[in-house]
Design a protein around this motif. Structure first.
Motif, PDB file in Angstrom:
ATOM      1  N   MET A   7      30.348 -17.381 -60.963  1.00  0.00           N
ATOM      2  CA  MET A   7      30.197 -16.881 -59.599  1.00  0.00           C
ATOM      3  C   MET A   7      31.568 -16.547 -59.004  1.00  0.00           C
ATOM      4  O   MET A   7      31.820 -16.746 -57.823  1.00  0.00           O
ATOM      5  CB  MET A   7      29.522 -17.963 -58.776  1.00  0.00           C
ATOM      6  CG  MET A   7      28.282 -17.735 -57.971  1.00  0.00           C
ATOM      7  SD  MET A   7      27.333 -16.256 -57.909  1.00  0.00           S
ATOM      8  CE  MET A   7      25.782 -16.824 -58.554  1.00  0.00           C
ATOM      9  N   GLY A   8      32.476 -16.074 -59.852  1.00  0.00           N
ATOM     10  CA  GLY A   8      33.760 -15.589 -59.343  1.00  0.00           C
ATOM     11  C   GLY A   8      33.562 -14.293 -58.582  1.00  0.00           C
ATOM     12  O   GLY A   8      32.455 -13.749 -58.554  1.00  0.00           O
ATOM     13  N   SER A   9      34.640 -13.794 -57.996  1.00  0.00           N
ATOM     14  CA  SER A   9      34.511 -12.585 -57.167  1.00  0.00           C
ATOM     15  C   SER A   9      33.983 -11.401 -57.962  1.00  0.00           C
ATOM     16  O   SER A   9      33.055 -10.709 -57.536  1.00  0.00           O
ATOM     17  CB  SER A   9      35.866 -12.225 -56.553  1.00  0.00           C
ATOM     18  OG  SER A   9      36.214 -13.178 -55.592  1.00  0.00           O
ATOM     19  N   ASN A  10      34.585 -11.148 -59.139  1.00  0.00           N
ATOM     20  CA  ASN A  10      34.162 -10.010 -59.949  1.00  0.00           C
ATOM     21  C   ASN A  10      32.697 -10.097 -60.333  1.00  0.00           C
ATOM     22  O   ASN A  10      31.954  -9.123 -60.240  1.00  0.00           O
ATOM     23  CB  ASN A  10      34.995  -9.961 -61.239  1.00  0.00           C
ATOM     24  CG  ASN A  10      36.025  -8.872 -61.186  1.00  0.00           C
ATOM     25  OD1 ASN A  10      35.723  -7.755 -60.777  1.00  0.00           O
ATOM     26  ND2 ASN A  10      37.246  -9.195 -61.582  1.00  0.00           N
ATOM     27  N   THR A  12      30.329 -11.890 -58.925  1.00  0.00           N
ATOM     28  CA  THR A  12      29.453 -11.807 -57.757  1.00  0.00           C
ATOM     29  C   THR A  12      29.276 -10.344 -57.344  1.00  0.00           C
ATOM     30  O   THR A  12      28.173  -9.912 -57.028  1.00  0.00           O
ATOM     31  CB  THR A  12      30.035 -12.622 -56.580  1.00  0.00           C
ATOM     32  OG1 THR A  12      30.207 -13.974 -57.013  1.00  0.00           O
ATOM     33  CG2 THR A  12      29.119 -12.595 -55.373  1.00  0.00           C
ATOM     34  N   LEU A  13      30.381  -9.600 -57.391  1.00  0.00           N
ATOM     35  CA  LEU A  13      30.298  -8.174 -57.049  1.00  0.00           C
ATOM     36  C   LEU A  13      29.318  -7.459 -57.972  1.00  0.00           C
ATOM     37  O   LEU A  13      28.553  -6.612 -57.533  1.00  0.00           O
ATOM     38  CB  LEU A  13      31.681  -7.517 -57.169  1.00  0.00           C
ATOM     39  CG  LEU A  13      31.751  -6.028 -56.810  1.00  0.00           C
ATOM     40  CD1 LEU A  13      31.746  -5.830 -55.295  1.00  0.00           C
ATOM     41  CD2 LEU A  13      32.977  -5.352 -57.409  1.00  0.00           C
ATOM     42  N   LEU A  14      29.331  -7.834 -59.248  1.00  0.00           N
ATOM     43  CA  LEU A  14      28.562  -7.081 -60.225  1.00  0.00           C
ATOM     44  C   LEU A  14      27.253  -7.769 -60.637  1.00  0.00           C
ATOM     45  O   LEU A  14      26.814  -7.669 -61.770  1.00  0.00           O
ATOM     46  CB  LEU A  14      29.435  -6.768 -61.444  1.00  0.00           C
ATOM     47  CG  LEU A  14      30.697  -5.958 -61.093  1.00  0.00           C
ATOM     48  CD1 LEU A  14      31.546  -5.696 -62.323  1.00  0.00           C
ATOM     49  CD2 LEU A  14      30.339  -4.638 -60.433  1.00  0.00           C
ATOM     50  N   CYS A  48      35.125 -18.951 -61.057  1.00  0.00           N
ATOM     51  CA  CYS A  48      35.631 -17.930 -61.990  1.00  0.00           C
ATOM     52  C   CYS A  48      36.112 -18.560 -63.302  1.00  0.00           C
ATOM     53  O   CYS A  48      36.961 -19.442 -63.306  1.00  0.00           O
ATOM     54  CB  CYS A  48      36.771 -17.148 -61.356  1.00  0.00           C
ATOM     55  SG  CYS A  48      37.445 -15.893 -62.468  1.00  0.00           S
ATOM     56  N   ARG A  57      39.512  -5.577 -67.936  1.00  0.00           N
ATOM     57  CA  ARG A  57      38.920  -5.829 -66.627  1.00  0.00           C
ATOM     58  C   ARG A  57      37.400  -5.708 -66.694  1.00  0.00           C
ATOM     59  O   ARG A  57      36.696  -6.142 -65.814  1.00  0.00           O
ATOM     60  CB  ARG A  57      39.464  -4.820 -65.613  1.00  0.00           C
ATOM     61  CG  ARG A  57      40.874  -5.135 -65.155  1.00  0.00           C
ATOM     62  CD  ARG A  57      41.241  -4.283 -63.970  1.00  0.00           C
ATOM     63  NE  ARG A  57      41.350  -2.876 -64.345  1.00  0.00           N
ATOM     64  CZ  ARG A  57      40.959  -1.867 -63.589  1.00  0.00           C
ATOM     65  NH1 ARG A  57      40.429  -2.100 -62.418  1.00  0.00           N
ATOM     66  NH2 ARG A  57      41.105  -0.623 -64.001  1.00  0.00           N
ATOM     67  N   PRO A  61      29.455  -9.077 -65.380  1.00  0.00           N
ATOM     68  CA  PRO A  61      29.356 -10.526 -65.160  1.00  0.00           C
ATOM     69  C   PRO A  61      29.377 -11.330 -66.462  1.00  0.00           C
ATOM     70  O   PRO A  61      29.028 -10.807 -67.509  1.00  0.00           O
ATOM     71  CB  PRO A  61      27.998 -10.676 -64.463  1.00  0.00           C
ATOM     72  CG  PRO A  61      27.272  -9.393 -64.598  1.00  0.00           C
ATOM     73  CD  PRO A  61      28.194  -8.377 -65.153  1.00  0.00           C
TER      74      PRO A  61
ATOM     75  N   ASN B  10      26.041  -1.654 -59.674  1.00  0.00           N
ATOM     76  CA  ASN B  10      27.348  -1.896 -60.271  1.00  0.00           C
ATOM     77  C   ASN B  10      28.247  -0.671 -60.223  1.00  0.00           C
ATOM     78  O   ASN B  10      29.448  -0.793 -59.990  1.00  0.00           O
ATOM     79  CB  ASN B  10      27.186  -2.414 -61.698  1.00  0.00           C
ATOM     80  CG  ASN B  10      26.713  -3.863 -61.704  1.00  0.00           C
ATOM     81  OD1 ASN B  10      26.467  -4.433 -60.643  1.00  0.00           O
ATOM     82  ND2 ASN B  10      26.589  -4.453 -62.858  1.00  0.00           N
ATOM     83  N   MET B 370      33.183  -7.093 -50.286  1.00  0.00           N
ATOM     84  CA  MET B 370      33.286  -7.739 -51.603  1.00  0.00           C
ATOM     85  C   MET B 370      34.159  -6.889 -52.518  1.00  0.00           C
ATOM     86  O   MET B 370      34.967  -7.417 -53.288  1.00  0.00           O
ATOM     87  CB  MET B 370      31.880  -7.918 -52.190  1.00  0.00           C
ATOM     88  CG  MET B 370      31.827  -8.822 -53.408  1.00  0.00           C
ATOM     89  SD  MET B 370      32.041 -10.560 -52.992  1.00  0.00           S
ATOM     90  CE  MET B 370      33.154 -11.087 -54.280  1.00  0.00           C
ATOM     91  N   VAL B 374      37.667  -8.072 -54.434  1.00  0.00           N
ATOM     92  CA  VAL B 374      37.946  -7.856 -55.851  1.00  0.00           C
ATOM     93  C   VAL B 374      39.178  -6.956 -56.019  1.00  0.00           C
ATOM     94  O   VAL B 374      40.051  -7.226 -56.844  1.00  0.00           O
ATOM     95  CB  VAL B 374      36.707  -7.253 -56.563  1.00  0.00           C
ATOM     96  CG1 VAL B 374      37.056  -6.767 -57.966  1.00  0.00           C
ATOM     97  CG2 VAL B 374      35.587  -8.288 -56.629  1.00  0.00           C
ATOM     98  N   GLU B 379      39.932 -14.829 -54.950  1.00  0.00           N
ATOM     99  CA  GLU B 379      38.841 -15.698 -55.406  1.00  0.00           C
ATOM    100  C   GLU B 379      38.447 -16.604 -54.240  1.00  0.00           C
ATOM    101  O   GLU B 379      39.117 -17.592 -53.952  1.00  0.00           O
ATOM    102  CB  GLU B 379      39.279 -16.549 -56.600  1.00  0.00           C
ATOM    103  CG  GLU B 379      39.230 -15.848 -57.941  1.00  0.00           C
ATOM    104  CD  GLU B 379      37.836 -15.375 -58.349  1.00  0.00           C
ATOM    105  OE1 GLU B 379      36.834 -15.965 -57.895  1.00  0.00           O
ATOM    106  OE2 GLU B 379      37.758 -14.388 -59.101  1.00  0.00           O
TER     107      GLU B 379
END
Lengths: 88, 497
Positions: A7-10, A12-14, A48, A57, A61, B10, B370, B374, B379
Motif C-alpha cells: 500500500m505504498g504511494s505507487n 495505491t495510485l495504481l 511500501c 519504475r 502494484p 492506471n 495522488m 507519486v 510515502e
C-alpha cells in the motif's frame, strides 16, 4: 497462506486498494464452497516494499503471495494464485 | 470512480504522476513526447488494435492534464503545440472542461433492445405476445425485433424464459442525467456543452476511457515552487482515499510536503454553509421561497440553472463549503492562494465563477493529488506526525455522504428554532435530481429542504476518488466521530470569526 498487498504511494495510485477489495471478497466466496480451505487466507496490508524504488519504475502494484513477489499485479492473477493454493 | 476499470485508471493516473514529476523536476515540457513510450512500452499493442493509436490517446491525455485542448485528427498538430500558453504558475482552464478524445471513442450504438444467441425460437414466444407495438416476430433462426417499430419498453426482455433478449446501452449517455451526450457525424460521442453540468459521470463510465477532463496540476506545482502563500483545502471525502495505512494527519502533512503552507478541512466551510443555510431556510421558507435547495453541489445547481431557470432562485444563496473555507483562509492571510482538493471535477467550473474566482485559485482531485505524491516521491505512510485535525464538526464532515447536507442543515435549524419542523428530501444522482426538481416545480415539495447531489452516494463517490465507496464511507464515519464538535454551533474555529 499469507497475502501481502503493498500500500505504498505507487501501488495505491495504481489500484492496490481494488486488488485488496477483490482479494478480501474471496473470503466470502470460499467460505461457501467446500472445494476450498477457507481458514488459511491471511491478508495483510503493508507499507511500501521498495520494489518501485529500484531500477525499474514500472513494477506497481506489488503483491506477495507467500514467498512469491508479483510485480505489475492484477487482481485476476493474484486471485488465481490464491484459489489454486487453497483448493483442497 | 469505477475502480474495476483498472487498465484505464492506471493509464490516467500514470499520466498525472508523470506530469507531476516533470513539473517538480523542472524538466522541459518537450519531455512529454517520451511519456507515451513509458506508459505504453514495447512494440505490441495491449489494449487496442495498434500501439500507435494507444500512444496517441496517451498524448491526448497528457495534453488535457496540462490544460491543453484535444487535437483534431483533421489537421497537423504536434503534441506540444500550444504548450507555451500553459507553462505558467496560474490556473489555466480553457473550456470545455469535459472532453471526448475523438479517436479513443468507439462510437457505441445508441440504446437498443436486441435478441441474442440464447434465443431458442420457442413455441410460446412470449416476446411477440407482450410487445405493445407488435415489433417482435419469429424469424428463421430466432426472434426478430423491428427496430423501426420498437419503443424500447423492455417487455419482451422481461418475459423471455431464456434471458435471450437484452437491453443495450451506450454507457456514457446512460449515465448522463441531463441528456448531454449526442453523436457526431461518425457516431462518436459529442458533449452538448449547453446541457453538460460537468458532473464527470461519463468520464468514469466509458469503458474505452474516451472522455477526460482537464487538470491544473502542472500550473499548481509551478505555483507551489515560487509562492509562499499556498494553502490547500480538502473536502471531507478525503479520508480513506490514499491507502489503508495512512491517517488523515499523515495526508495533511504529505500535502505540506508538496509545498503548501497549510491545509484546512473543507468541513470547516461546511459548518459555515450549514449555519447560513439553516438561517436562510428559517427566514425564507415558506414565506419567500416555497422550498429551498441546497447549494453545495455545483453540478446540481448548474442543472437547476439550465433545466429549471424559473426555480433557480429557490436554491440557497449561501456559498459552498469550498468557497467559505477559502474565505476563512483569506481572512487570515490576504495573500493566500487557495487550492481546493476534492473528489469533484465540477468544482473546477465553480472556481471560475465571478464571485468565487478571487478566493479559489486551483482545483484538483484526489486522484490528481495522488499523482503529485507519486511524482514527488512522497510515502504518506512513512510520515511521522502526532497532530490531530480539528477544523470541522461532525455535521460538517458529514457533507461528504448523500443525505449529510440536509441532515446538518436540519439539525442546526432545529437548534436555532426548536419550534420548527423541517422536512427534507435528498436525491443523489443527476437523474433523480431532475425528477426531484420536476416534483418540486409542480408544488409538491413545498416547505421542504431539498438536497441535490450529482454523484450516487454523494461526494464519496465522486469521479476524482481512488477508494471504493464502502471503504470511504467507513473511514468517514470514523473521522466524523473523532471531531470534538458535535454541530457547527460548537465549532470554535468559526465562532472566532
Amino acid at each position: 497462506m499469507k497475502v501481502k498487498v503493498c500500500m505504498g504511494s505507487n501501488c495505491t495510485l495504481l489500484g492496490a486498494m481494488n486488488i485488496l477489495d477483490q482479494v478480501e471478497d474471496l473470503k466470502d466466496l470460499i467460505s461457501e464452497n467446500e472445494d476450498y480451505r477457507d481458514d488459511e487466507l491471511d491478508i495483510d496490508v503493508v507499507k511500501c516494499l521498495g520494489y518501485c524504488k529500484g531500477e525499474s519504475r514500472n513494477v506497481s502494484p506489488v503483491v506477495v503471495v507467500d514467498d512469491e513477489v508479483i510485480c505489475n499485479a492484477t487482481s485476476q492473477i493474484v486471485m488465481e494464485k490464491i484459489m489454486k493454493k487453497l483448493r483442497k | 470512480m469505477k475502480e474495476i476499470y483498472v487498465d484505464l485508471i492506471n493509464i490516467r493516473r500514470k499520466v498525472f504522476a508523470e506530469i507531476a514529476r516533470i513539473a517538480y523536476n523542472d524538466m522541459d515540457l518537450s519531455e512529454i513526447e517520451r511519456i507515451p513510450y513509458y506508459i505504453i512500452p514495447g512494440e505490441v499493442a495491449k489494449y487496442r488494435e495498434n500501439i500507435f493509436r494507444e500512444r496517441a490517446i496517451v498524448e491526448e491525455r497528457l495534453r488535457l492534464t496540462l490544460g491543453l485542448n484535444v487535437r483534431s485528427l483533421k489537421e497537423f498538430t504536434k503534441v506540444t503545440d500550444g504548450i507555451d500558453s500553459i507553462d505558467v504558475d496560474k490556473m489555466v482552464l480553457d473550456l470545455p472542461l469535459v472532453n471526448v478524445i475523438k479517436f479513443a471513442c468507439e462510437a457505441c450504438p445508441d440504446r437498443a433492445v436486441i435478441v441474442t444467441d440464447n434465443c431458442r425460437k420457442c413455441l410460446a414466444h412470449p416476446c411477440t405476445n407482450v410487445c405493445p407495438v407488435n415489433a417482435v416476430s419469429i424469424g428463421k433462426n430466432r426472434a426478430l425485433i423491428d427496430k423501426e417499430k420498437c419503443i424500447r419498453c423492455g417487455k419482451c426482455k422481461e418475459n423471455c424464459p431464456y434471458n435471450a433478449i437484452i437491453e443495450y446501452h451506450r454507457p456514457c449517455s446512460q449515465v448522463c442525467g441531463v441528456n448531454a451526450i449526442e453523436s457526431d457525424e461518425l457516431g462518436r460521442a459529442k458533449i452538448n456543452d449547453k446541457k453538460c453540468v460537468s458532473c464527470g459521470r461519463c468520464i468514469t463510465q466509458c469503458p474505452f476511457g474516451a472522455i477526460a477532463d482537464k487538470s491544473q496540476i502542472y500550473q499548481l506545482i509551478k505555483a507551489l515552487k515560487t509562492n509562499d502563500h499556498m494553502y490547500a483545502i480538502i473536502a471531507p471525502s478525503f479520508v480513506g482515499q490514499f491507502g489503508l495505512l495512512v491517517s488523515p494527519s499523515q495526508i495533511f502533512e504529505g500535502i505540506k510536503l508538496l509545498g503548501f503552507k497549510d491545509v484546512v478541512e473543507v468541513g470547516l466551510g461546511a459548518d459555515i454553509t450549514t449555519l447560513n443555510e439553516a438561517k436562510e431556510f428559517l427566514e425564507k421558507v415558506p414565506n419567500e421561497y416555497p422550498y429551498m435547495g441546497t447549494s453545495c453541489c455545483n453540478s446540481w445547481t448548474l442543472m437547476v440553472e439550465k433545466m429549471f431557470p424559473d426555480q433557480y432562485k429557490y436554491i440557497s444563496d449561501s456559498a459552498s463549503p469550498m468557497v467559505e473555507t477559502a474565505k476563512y483562509i483569506k481572512r487570515i492571510d490576504p495573500e493566500a492562494i487557495v487550492t481546493f482538493i476534492g473528489p469533484c471535477i465540477s468544482k473546477k467550473l465553480e472556481a471560475l465563477r465571478e464571485e468565487v474566482k478571487d478566493y479559489v485559485h486551483f482545483v484538483i482531485t484526489f486522484e490528481e493529488l495522488m499523482g503529485m505524491f507519486v511524482g514527488k516521491g512522497i510515502e504518506l505512510s512513512e510520515i511521522e506526525v502526532d497532530k490531530e485535525i480539528q477544523d470541522a464538526s461532525i455535521l460538517g464532515r458529514g457533507f461528504a455522504a448523500a443525505g449529510g447536507v440536509a441532515e446538518a442543515v436540519k439539525k442546526t435549524a432545529q437548534m436555532l428554532d426548536p419550534s420548527r419542523e423541517i422536512l427534507i428530501e435528498s436525491a443523489s444522482n443527476l437523474h433523480d435530481c431532475v425528477k426531484l426538481m420536476r416534483i418540486a416545480k409542480a408544488g409538491k415539495k413545498n416547505g421542504y429542504l431539498l438536497e441535490g447531489m450529482a454523484c450516487p452516494g454523494g461526494c464519496i463517490a465522486g469521479p476524482g476518488t481512488l477508494a471504493s465507496i464502502d471503504r470511504v464511507r467507513k473511514a468517514l464515519a470514523q473521522f466524523m466521530n473523532q471531531s470534538k464538535y458535535n454541530t457547527p454551533l460548537e465549532n470554535n474555529n468559526i465562532c472566532k470569526l
